[in-house]
Write a protein that holds these residues in place. Structure first.
Motif, short mmCIF file in Angstrom:
data_model
loop_
_atom_site.label_atom_id
_atom_site.label_comp_id
_atom_site.label_asym_id
_atom_site.label_seq_id
_atom_site.Cartn_x
_atom_site.Cartn_y
_atom_site.Cartn_z
N ALA A 77 2.81 3.03 -0.62
CA ALA A 77 4.26 3.15 -0.83
C ALA A 77 4.65 4.61 -1.04
N GLY A 78 3.87 5.33 -1.83
CA GLY A 78 4.15 6.75 -2.05
C GLY A 78 4.01 7.57 -0.78
N ALA A 79 2.99 7.26 0.01
CA ALA A 79 2.80 7.98 1.29
C ALA A 79 3.94 7.69 2.25
N PHE A 80 4.40 6.45 2.26
CA PHE A 80 5.52 6.10 3.14
C PHE A 80 6.79 6.82 2.69
N ALA A 81 7.03 6.89 1.39
CA ALA A 81 8.19 7.61 0.87
C ALA A 81 8.09 9.10 1.25
N PHE A 82 6.88 9.66 1.17
CA PHE A 82 6.69 11.05 1.60
C PHE A 82 6.99 11.21 3.08
N TRP A 83 6.49 10.31 3.89
CA TRP A 83 6.71 10.39 5.33
C TRP A 83 8.20 10.34 5.65
N ARG A 84 8.94 9.55 4.90
CA ARG A 84 10.38 9.43 5.14
C ARG A 84 11.16 10.63 4.63
N ARG A 85 10.78 11.20 3.51
CA ARG A 85 11.60 12.24 2.86
C ARG A 85 10.93 13.60 2.72
N ARG A 86 9.66 13.69 2.97
CA ARG A 86 8.93 14.96 2.92
C ARG A 86 8.98 15.64 1.56
N ASN A 87 9.20 14.88 0.51
CA ASN A 87 9.14 15.45 -0.83
C ASN A 87 7.68 15.41 -1.28
N PRO A 88 7.09 16.56 -1.56
CA PRO A 88 5.67 16.58 -1.91
C PRO A 88 5.34 15.79 -3.19
N LEU A 89 6.33 15.51 -4.01
CA LEU A 89 6.07 14.69 -5.20
C LEU A 89 5.61 13.29 -4.82
N TRP A 90 6.17 12.74 -3.72
CA TRP A 90 5.71 11.41 -3.26
C TRP A 90 4.24 11.48 -2.86
N LEU A 91 3.89 12.53 -2.16
CA LEU A 91 2.50 12.68 -1.71
C LEU A 91 1.57 12.92 -2.90
N ALA A 92 2.02 13.70 -3.87
CA ALA A 92 1.21 13.94 -5.07
C ALA A 92 0.95 12.63 -5.81
#
Length: 168
Positions: A77-92
């Motif tokens: 879910a966090g990786a998908f949110a990162f993919w959609r918004r490119r906020n590195p906090l989601w990826l972290a």
């Protein structure tokens, strides 16, 4: 073609939903890990050695499966949110949740395997020390998930977008 305000609102809601799912899943993982540390482990350690080992052996497999599933789902879910918004906090946050898996497999699994192989008649002070070590290692997993929660919550507080995307 520029996004209409309806499309932008829908996209934000989609990321909000997936971001919220990542946060909830990470929180469930952390809650289970912290519960084990503050309630289960102390109660278990109050038992005599034989009962201690038997209780740990009975409770560990169920908790491990549940927490592994939560870690994977929160990471996705966090990786998908990162993919959609490119906020590195989601990826972290996703990376922190996913870090629970290799940590478990490389660091905790040898302790687990030793404890699972013990017969009740083999329970001694050494097995108690091993369960105490397991608790300390399990605290690392709780810590990773709490850090992931912080990353996900901060990403949500910032609207899910990376700061560079907000400047555009």
């Amino acid at each position: 073609m520029p996004d209409s305000s309806l499309d932008t609102t829908t996209q934000r809601r989609g990321v909000s939903a997936i971001g919220l799912a990542a946060l909830i899943l990470a929180t469930l993982f952390a809650g289970a890990a912290i519960y084990i540390l503050v309630a289960e482990q102390p109660a278990r350690l109050a038992l005599e050695d034989r009962s201690l080992v038997l209780h740990w052996q009975e409770s560990y497999p169920r908790a491990a499966r549940m927490q592994a599933g939560l870690a994977v789902l929160a990471s996705l879910a966090g990786a998908f949110a990162f993919w959609r918004r490119r906020n590195p906090l989601w990826l972290a946050g996703a990376a922190l949740m996913l870090a629970n898996l290799p940590f478990t497999l490389m660091v905790i699994a040898p302790v687990n395997d030793t404890l699972l192989a013990l017969g009740a008649e083999q329970a001694r002070a050494a097995s108690r020390a091993l369960i105490e070590r397991w608790g300390a290692l399990h605290a690392v997993r709780a810590g990773l998930s709490v850090l992931a929660i912080a990353a996900f919550a901060l990403a949500i507080a910032r609207g899910g977008e990376s700061q560079s995307a907000l400047r555009k």
